[in-house]
Design an enzyme around this catalytic site. Structure first.
Site, PDB file in Angstrom:
ATOM      1  CB  ALA A 131      10.563  -1.342 -10.699  1.00 16.58           C
ATOM      2  CD  GLN A 135       2.999   0.240 -14.464  1.00 12.67           C
ATOM      3  OE1 GLN A 135       3.009  -1.220 -13.922  1.00 12.67           O
ATOM      4  NE2 GLN A 135       2.013   0.777 -15.111  1.00 12.67           N
ATOM      5  CG  ASP A 285      17.749  -0.889  -4.663  1.00 17.56           C
ATOM      6  OD1 ASP A 285      18.090  -1.801  -4.955  1.00 17.56           O
ATOM      7  OD2 ASP A 285      16.424  -0.620  -5.129  1.00 17.56           O
TER       8      ASP A 285
END
Length: 543
Positions: A131, A135, A285
């Site tokens: 991302a 990681q 998120d």
């Protein structure tokens, strides 16, 4: 130096936009002449032989984590973004170009202070997911537990510092020169975002967030949060239980397994409102890369939450006013919406409630002429805040994360079940929450929570009563003079005037009692005792 870094970063952004021809995503008529002039030098080369979706995704990746996160948000809105862009932007969720596996292993060993072979039986050097910030690799602990190891990208902080520096420079310019710059508080918004993005770099914070969220849903069948392994967690490395499920956007798998998509979508909405109103601790998120589904029970699917780096919360007052605003808005009670905005302090106290009500009605009526299932709940809320901004409503930083999360949740819900009526799901929950907030059981729970502090302050109460009584006696000593002055002014001393004057003194005495009680103990019971003491003294003086 920082301004020079910001200018250099700005030029890089312009170069990337020009090289990938991202300006072509906008019609030429919508492009300001300033934009065309800035990008012109960077469009002299040959355009990449890629379609527009690929160019957008690669540009965002090249620009770094802040821009990747923007792309993640766009990928959840198929109602706003064309399908070809959605497909490509979905790759930003967990398929950002990874960094070298050997570098990852060295980073983990340095953080944990031991070779990987001392902690893990197996460790896959190929990433499971990559991302914008971190990681993830899979591994197996010595006790046989299957886990994932997450590490922050090396040197990512430097890139973020440069981007935030540029944003701050632009915010200063906006606040100084834009017509409504000061009201929009762009500098405060940048500072809030800076705090959020740097919090995401601290994996110890994420680990703590995961523990809290897991505790909140410990007995719930709606949401599962993986276990964290505290002994192996550091600021830039964390180890978490490996989960198995389908990504929330994997509609083909859901249809193959016979998952009830309507139930799945409604449960997602229920989880969101539970987090916001019951727990006041919500995952902020919620892009598809962070949400998976346990499909082992087709008729009762449950969610799995990942990446708890960004969590949001609201003040109790904001919770209350937000819930009442949403209820009033969907009842079309625009008068109450306007009054609540004034009471909450979201708009200035001098705002004309009537004018504000009329403005809200003009914006909302066309929206609510549609069937409820066609109304975008998130867009309606944003429209409400945009209308309020015309009445000098300052930006409310504490609501920014909530708006973003609500858009994410609604976007995911409509992907799962296009006929999702978010209001039908949310309305009963909001009604129930407001009733429970003021129920005797809730009040008793709050009383128990505050009781230890009240008991600690209780020994001060006798002194408070004595001091309040002394103040009342001093007030009583000057009361005859005040009465004579009032009689002289009025030229007569009727019984009604005496009663009026006595009531005024009682009010003054009670107010004084409240003042001393609140200032000394900062607690409602102390203030109440002080009021009672003051009232008793005045009653004795004037009965």
């Amino acid at each position: 130096m920082k301004k020079l870094q910001s200018i250099a970063r700005f030029l890089k952004i312009a170069r990337v936009i020009g090289r990938y021809r991202l300006d072509e995503l906008l019609p030429s008529s919508m492009q300001p002449i300033q934009l065309k002039l800035i990008l012109a030098p960077f469009k002299l080369g040959r355009a990449p032989q890629l379609n527009r979706a690929e160019r957008l995704r690669l540009a965002l990746e090249e620009l770094g984590p802040i821009f990747v996160k923007f792309g993640q948000l766009l990928s959840t809105r198929p109602d706003l973004i064309p399908p070809d862009l959605i497909i490509e932007l979905n790759k930003l969720q967990d398929r950002v170009t990874p960094f070298d596996g050997e570098i990852f292993c060295a980073l983990v060993e340095k953080a944990l202070g031991h070779p990987l072979t001392d902690i893990f039986d197996e460790f896959d050097r190929q990433p499971l997911a990559s991302a914008s910030i971190a990681q993830v690799h899979t591994a197996t602990l010595k006790n046989g537990d299957k886990v994932v190891v997450k590490a922050v990208r090396p040197n990512i902080e430097k890139t973020i510092v440069k981007d935030v520096g540029l944003m701050r420079l632009l915010a200063h310019i906006l606040e100084r020169y834009a017509p409504h710059g000061k009201r929009l508080k762009p500098i405060a918004v940048v500072e809030e975002y800076q705090q959020t993005i740097f919090d995401e770099l601290d994996l110890m914070r994420e680990t703590a967030n995961a523990s809290q969220l897991k505790r909140n849903f410990e007995q719930s069948p709606l949401l599962y949060v993986p276990n964290v392994y505290w002994p192996y967690c550091r600021r830039n490395v964390m180890v978490m239980e490996r989960i198995y499920g389908a990504q929330v956007t994997d509609i083909a798998t859901f249809n193959k397994e016979g998952i009830d998509l309507k139930v799945l979508a409604e449960r997602g909405v229920e989880i969101f409102f539970t987090q916001v109103f019951r727990d006041n601790f919500f995952h902020a998120d919620m892009h598809p890369g962070n949400v998976f589904v346990d499909i082992s029970d087709a008729q009762s699917p449950s969610y799995i939450a990942l990446d708890m780096a960004i969590m949001g919360s609201l003040d109790r007052e904001d919770q209350y006013y937000l819930a009442r605003n949403l209820l009033a808005m969907f009842r079309r009670d625009y008068r109450q919406v306007a009054e609540l905005h004034v009471l909450s302090g979201w708009v200035p106290k001098s705002t004309s409630v009537g004018a504000f009500e009329a403005a809200i009605r003009a914006v909302c009526e066309p929206i609510f002429e549609k069937p409820l299932k066609e109304i975008s709940f998130g867009e309606a809320l944003i429209t409400l805040f945009q209308t309020a901004q015309r009445f000098e409503m300052p930006v409310q930083p504490q609501l920014v994360l909530l708006q973003k999360t609500l858009l994410n949740i609604e976007g995911l819900g409509r992907q799962l079940y296009p006929d999702l009526d978010l209001w039908e799901t949310a309305h009963p929950y909001l009604e129930k929450w407001l009733k429970e907030r003021f129920a005797p059981k809730s009040l008793w729970k709050e009383l128990k929570r505050q009781a230890p502090e009240w008991l600690e302050k209780f020994p001060e109460v006798p002194h408070l009563i004595l001091e309040t009584t002394q103040n009342m006696n001093q007030l009583a000593q000057i009361a005859p003079q005040l009465q004579n002055a009032a009689s002289t002014t009025a030229h007569k001393n009727t019984q009604s005037q005496r009663q009026y004057f006595t009531k005024a003194l009682v009010v003054l005495g009670v107010s004084t009692g409240v003042y001393f009680g609140w200032e000394q103990l900062h607690q409602l019971p102390a203030a109440a005792i002080a009021c009672l003491a003051g009232s008793v003294v005045l009653w004795q003086l004037f009965k």
